[in-house]
Design an enzyme around this catalytic site. Sequence first.
Site: not given
Ligand SMILES: Cc1cc2nc3c(=O)[nH]c(=O)nc-3n(C[C@H](O)[C@H](O)[C@H](O)COP(=O)(O)O)c2cc1C
Length: 355
Positions: A22-23, A25, A57, A99, A180, A228, A299, A322
């Site tokens: 997943s994207p 930052c 992003a 993204q 956003y 997304r 999650l 994560r």
């Molecule tokens: C460090 C970090 C940076 C993130 N940056 C972005 C991002 O650039 N673009 C985006 O759409 N979501 C971003 N997210 C959200 C994740 O892509 C994801 O949708 C969210 O963390 C839920 O998934 P997970 O439970 O596997 O962490 C970010 C999440 C984390 C932890």
Amino acid sequence: MSKLFETLQIKSVTLKNRIVVSPMCQYSAVDGFANDWHLVHLGSRAVGGVALIIQEATAVSPEGRITPDDLGLWKDEHKEKLKSITAFIHSQNCLFGVQLAHAGRKASHSSPWKGSKLLKANEGGWQNVAPSAIAFGDETPPAALTKEGIQKVIDDFKKATSRALEVGYDVIEIHAAHGYLLHEFLSPLVNKREDEYGGSFENRTRLLLQVVDGVKQVWPQDKPLFVRISASDWAEGGWDIDESVQLVKTLKQKGVDVIDCSSGGAVKHQKISIGPGYQVPFAERIKKETQITTGAVGLITTPEQAEEILTSGKADFILLARESLRNPYFPMHAASVLKDDIKWPVQYERAKLHP
Ligand SMILES: Cc1cc2nc3c(=O)[nH]c(=O)nc-3n(C[C@H](O)[C@H](O)[C@H](O)COP(=O)(O)O)c2cc1C
């Protein structure tokens, strides 16, 4: 073979399994430029065996950055380092996406570890923009976008798409989630415009559809286009799953291939019920009612959970954020747990976990 390790064909690209990064930052760029942090971070996950990595992003304009430390694709000079990262990721038999994003009223903030505060001009900040002059929190309101400003956003997405094509990405994902800019236009809680970009469902979705049209003018027909979305604002009177389904039907007609189903981020007073796979029902409903390819995120942390989401037909692939930070080698571990045999980098073969 488990479903998690089945291939997935989307247009001209074949995902070697159903695991996507997943994207995320990294807030580690200077003036939008990628550097060795991005190479090692993204490269490690490619080594770990995922099918596709979606780069964080990446701002289509300087004013569209969340922070001064975001990656960008607003000038040609950004392409060079991104090309070398792409080459490494491809060398690992991994696909690479970007993204494309505009942060709207959440732009001009400091990075999380610097406090996530709105930055003033003398702190390196800039004027942020939004559909309406309403702040996300207790801060100076953004400027409402003019018609010229809206046209610039569309043009910026289009130009960044041309650069993305030259870099060599396999996939573009348009960021229309998490409060956003493009999501701000969708949400009736954020968008209070009285022109053709506000009010009715048709008006609120106009900008995203125009951005999709702009991107499609440049991005080849045979390459996948993801969007997304935040399928729900998790707030009364906000954008919701019914509107999401309606939007996705139109996106599909316009040639969008995949919906990456996230949620939330539009307003501070959102009430999210968080738990394992909490956003999977959004992917499931969107897939069921539109027959579009969906990615589930949020999650998802174990191979068994990922496998269940896929075998029960709730989504076509899973995205890890994560969990992928904790364990870049998740695919290797998952293959062992699910008793699949996947290829490891030859350099690592002596450590291979056998199913
Ligand atoms: C460090 C970090 C940076 C993130 N940056 C972005 C991002 O650039 N673009 C985006 O759409 N979501 C971003 N997210 C959200 C994740 O892509 C994801 O949708 C969210 O963390 C839920 O998934 P997970 O439970 O596997 O962490 C970010 C999440 C984390 C932890």
